[in-house]
Design an enzyme around this catalytic site. Sequence first.
Site, PDB file in Angstrom:
ATOM      1  N   ASN A  10     -17.898  53.495  23.622  1.00  0.00           N
ATOM      2  CA  ASN A  10     -16.798  54.109  24.367  1.00  0.00           C
ATOM      3  C   ASN A  10     -15.668  53.086  24.546  1.00  0.00           C
ATOM      4  O   ASN A  10     -15.875  52.015  25.128  1.00  0.00           O
ATOM      5  CB  ASN A  10     -17.329  54.579  25.728  1.00  0.00           C
ATOM      6  CG  ASN A  10     -16.256  55.283  26.543  1.00  0.00           C
ATOM      7  OD1 ASN A  10     -15.148  54.784  26.667  1.00  0.00           O
ATOM      8  ND2 ASN A  10     -16.580  56.417  27.108  1.00  0.00           N
ATOM      9  N   HIS A  13     -11.931  51.753  28.112  1.00  0.00           N
ATOM     10  CA  HIS A  13     -11.455  50.612  28.906  1.00  0.00           C
ATOM     11  C   HIS A  13     -10.359  49.823  28.194  1.00  0.00           C
ATOM     12  O   HIS A  13      -9.550  49.162  28.833  1.00  0.00           O
ATOM     13  CB  HIS A  13     -12.608  49.667  29.222  1.00  0.00           C
ATOM     14  CG  HIS A  13     -13.443  50.112  30.393  1.00  0.00           C
ATOM     15  ND1 HIS A  13     -13.292  51.332  31.013  1.00  0.00           N
ATOM     16  CD2 HIS A  13     -14.427  49.483  31.062  1.00  0.00           C
ATOM     17  CE1 HIS A  13     -14.155  51.422  31.996  1.00  0.00           C
ATOM     18  NE2 HIS A  13     -14.868  50.316  32.052  1.00  0.00           N
ATOM     19  N   HIS A  46     -12.897  59.463  26.225  1.00  0.00           N
ATOM     20  CA  HIS A  46     -12.790  60.523  27.231  1.00  0.00           C
ATOM     21  C   HIS A  46     -11.317  60.786  27.526  1.00  0.00           C
ATOM     22  O   HIS A  46     -10.660  59.994  28.198  1.00  0.00           O
ATOM     23  CB  HIS A  46     -13.524  60.052  28.501  1.00  0.00           C
ATOM     24  CG  HIS A  46     -13.574  61.075  29.593  1.00  0.00           C
ATOM     25  ND1 HIS A  46     -14.295  60.877  30.751  1.00  0.00           N
ATOM     26  CD2 HIS A  46     -13.002  62.303  29.722  1.00  0.00           C
ATOM     27  CE1 HIS A  46     -14.160  61.944  31.538  1.00  0.00           C
ATOM     28  NE2 HIS A  46     -13.375  62.802  30.944  1.00  0.00           N
ATOM     29  N   ARG A  48      -8.930  62.369  29.643  1.00  0.00           N
ATOM     30  CA  ARG A  48      -8.945  62.968  30.984  1.00  0.00           C
ATOM     31  C   ARG A  48      -7.699  63.787  31.237  1.00  0.00           C
ATOM     32  O   ARG A  48      -6.654  63.555  30.611  1.00  0.00           O
ATOM     33  CB  ARG A  48      -9.018  61.868  32.046  1.00  0.00           C
ATOM     34  CG  ARG A  48     -10.391  61.269  32.195  1.00  0.00           C
ATOM     35  CD  ARG A  48     -10.379  60.201  33.276  1.00  0.00           C
ATOM     36  NE  ARG A  48     -11.719  59.881  33.685  1.00  0.00           N
ATOM     37  CZ  ARG A  48     -12.356  60.455  34.696  1.00  0.00           C
ATOM     38  NH1 ARG A  48     -11.753  61.336  35.457  1.00  0.00           N
ATOM     39  NH2 ARG A  48     -13.594  60.128  34.979  1.00  0.00           N
ATOM     40  N   ARG A  52      -5.473  58.964  32.079  1.00  0.00           N
ATOM     41  CA  ARG A  52      -5.382  57.618  32.664  1.00  0.00           C
ATOM     42  C   ARG A  52      -5.744  56.510  31.685  1.00  0.00           C
ATOM     43  O   ARG A  52      -5.385  55.374  31.872  1.00  0.00           O
ATOM     44  CB  ARG A  52      -6.213  57.518  33.932  1.00  0.00           C
ATOM     45  CG  ARG A  52      -7.699  57.421  33.701  1.00  0.00           C
ATOM     46  CD  ARG A  52      -8.406  57.068  34.972  1.00  0.00           C
ATOM     47  NE  ARG A  52      -8.461  58.201  35.872  1.00  0.00           N
ATOM     48  CZ  ARG A  52      -9.514  58.473  36.655  1.00  0.00           C
ATOM     49  NH1 ARG A  52     -10.549  57.674  36.654  1.00  0.00           N
ATOM     50  NH2 ARG A  52      -9.529  59.519  37.437  1.00  0.00           N
ATOM     51  N   GLU A  73     -15.306  63.121  24.840  1.00  0.00           N
ATOM     52  CA  GLU A  73     -15.760  63.556  26.164  1.00  0.00           C
ATOM     53  C   GLU A  73     -14.591  64.267  26.829  1.00  0.00           C
ATOM     54  O   GLU A  73     -13.463  63.760  26.814  1.00  0.00           O
ATOM     55  CB  GLU A  73     -16.153  62.357  27.025  1.00  0.00           C
ATOM     56  CG  GLU A  73     -17.314  61.553  26.506  1.00  0.00           C
ATOM     57  CD  GLU A  73     -17.600  60.337  27.361  1.00  0.00           C
ATOM     58  OE1 GLU A  73     -18.564  59.634  27.047  1.00  0.00           O
ATOM     59  OE2 GLU A  73     -16.851  60.065  28.308  1.00  0.00           O
ATOM     60  N   THR A 104     -16.989  59.092  35.569  1.00  0.00           N
ATOM     61  CA  THR A 104     -17.720  60.354  35.720  1.00  0.00           C
ATOM     62  C   THR A 104     -18.894  60.129  36.674  1.00  0.00           C
ATOM     63  O   THR A 104     -19.786  59.341  36.379  1.00  0.00           O
ATOM     64  CB  THR A 104     -18.231  60.826  34.346  1.00  0.00           C
ATOM     65  OG1 THR A 104     -17.162  60.694  33.413  1.00  0.00           O
ATOM     66  CG2 THR A 104     -18.673  62.259  34.395  1.00  0.00           C
ATOM     67  N   GLU A 154     -26.847  64.980  27.072  1.00  0.00           N
ATOM     68  CA  GLU A 154     -26.787  63.537  27.317  1.00  0.00           C
ATOM     69  C   GLU A 154     -27.239  63.323  28.750  1.00  0.00           C
ATOM     70  O   GLU A 154     -26.603  63.793  29.697  1.00  0.00           O
ATOM     71  CB  GLU A 154     -25.363  63.013  27.110  1.00  0.00           C
ATOM     72  CG  GLU A 154     -25.264  61.519  27.378  1.00  0.00           C
ATOM     73  CD  GLU A 154     -23.939  60.927  26.916  1.00  0.00           C
ATOM     74  OE1 GLU A 154     -23.306  61.501  25.998  1.00  0.00           O
ATOM     75  OE2 GLU A 154     -23.522  59.913  27.486  1.00  0.00           O
ATOM     76  N   HIS A 197     -24.296  56.122  30.471  1.00  0.00           N
ATOM     77  CA  HIS A 197     -23.609  55.823  31.730  1.00  0.00           C
ATOM     78  C   HIS A 197     -24.270  54.658  32.467  1.00  0.00           C
ATOM     79  O   HIS A 197     -25.433  54.742  32.833  1.00  0.00           O
ATOM     80  CB  HIS A 197     -23.510  57.021  32.682  1.00  0.00           C
ATOM     81  CG  HIS A 197     -22.270  56.943  33.518  1.00  0.00           C
ATOM     82  ND1 HIS A 197     -22.155  56.092  34.586  1.00  0.00           N
ATOM     83  CD2 HIS A 197     -21.066  57.551  33.390  1.00  0.00           C
ATOM     84  CE1 HIS A 197     -20.958  56.204  35.104  1.00  0.00           C
ATOM     85  NE2 HIS A 197     -20.264  57.073  34.379  1.00  0.00           N
TER      86      HIS A 197
HETATM   87  N1  PXP Z   1     -21.455  58.944  28.595  1.00  0.00           N
HETATM   88  C1  PXP Z   1     -20.595  59.704  29.319  1.00  0.00           C
HETATM   89  C2  PXP Z   1     -20.729  61.178  29.264  1.00  0.00           C
HETATM   90  C3  PXP Z   1     -19.576  59.105  30.090  1.00  0.00           C
HETATM   91  O1  PXP Z   1     -18.723  59.873  30.802  1.00  0.00           O
HETATM   92  C4  PXP Z   1     -19.439  57.696  30.059  1.00  0.00           C
HETATM   93  C5  PXP Z   1     -18.322  57.052  30.813  1.00  0.00           C
HETATM   94  O2  PXP Z   1     -17.103  57.459  30.283  1.00  0.00           O
HETATM   95  C6  PXP Z   1     -20.352  56.957  29.286  1.00  0.00           C
HETATM   96  C7  PXP Z   1     -21.356  57.606  28.579  1.00  0.00           C
HETATM   97  C8  PXP Z   1     -20.260  55.465  29.187  1.00  0.00           C
HETATM   98  O3  PXP Z   1     -20.545  54.880  30.429  1.00  0.00           O
HETATM   99  P1  PXP Z   1     -20.323  53.336  30.631  1.00  0.00           P
HETATM  100  O4  PXP Z   1     -18.863  53.046  30.461  1.00  0.00           O
HETATM  101  O5  PXP Z   1     -20.807  53.101  32.021  1.00  0.00           O
HETATM  102  O6  PXP Z   1     -21.159  52.639  29.595  1.00  0.00           O
END
Ligand code: PXP
Length: 244
Positions: A10, A13, A46, A48, A52, A73, A104, A154, A197
């Site tokens: 992901n 960030h 993601h 949003r 953001r 996402e 999330t 998931e 997550h």
């Molecule tokens: N899976 C989903 C559905 C999420 O919303 C997120 C955060 O955007 C992640 C995985 C990744 O989480 P993390 O950034 O804490 O590794």
Amino acid sequence: MKKRIRLGVNIDHVATVRNARRTFEPDPVHAAVIADLAGADQITLHVREDRRHVNERDLKLIKEVIHSRVNLEMAATEEMINLAIEVKPHQVTLVPEKREEITTEGGLDVAGQKEKIKEAVERLKKAGIVVNLFIDPDEEQIRAAKEVGADAIELHTGRYAEAFNDKKEKETEEELERLRRAARLGKEIGLKVYAGHGLTYKNVKPVAEIPEIEELNIGHSIVANAVLKGLKEAVQEMIKIINS
Ligand code: PXP
């Protein structure tokens, strides 16, 4: 033979850092390419409602240049469903979305809004997109995910990760057991099972060892690690330039 787990990286960030200066760097598209070249099986992002971090431009370019999978996402809103159908990522992960949350916070309440989710799942699947639902490791939600026609679930690993990080051993084991049970049930009723997550280099292993889990989506910990690992080289390069 040991199963291979897909890693979805992901890159949200990276866009958060870019947006902090409202400028062009670091570009999440570049980050996606580096992750892709490093062997990531999937790029996860993601988009949003408030944009953001990543936005349509990032999504469209990433879809264009990434040769592995793209996992979008998003909330199950009309705007986002139309965007997904237009861009056609390999997979969409439906997540709950609250404007004020930092990330999330909980899983999607599929059981409490079956009709709405079913309609979204149908429209996305009709466009050839694999549909994944981000849910808590809870029997009612898993069965509801199957009922609405999802391809995959998931499992939200946030509670496990929190217990692990707080060194609460009993709670960590209980949360892990919940994940194991949920993964077994998901697979048993014919869903693909993923997790994500809050997973870090320290807490990921027991989750990766759950036999039914075939994909992990990880963002924060990988980007955090990248910043620290890359900082030394970045500082040295700047010193070289200002003294050359
Ligand atoms: N899976 C989903 C559905 C999420 O919303 C997120 C955060 O955007 C992640 C995985 C990744 O989480 P993390 O950034 O804490 O590794």
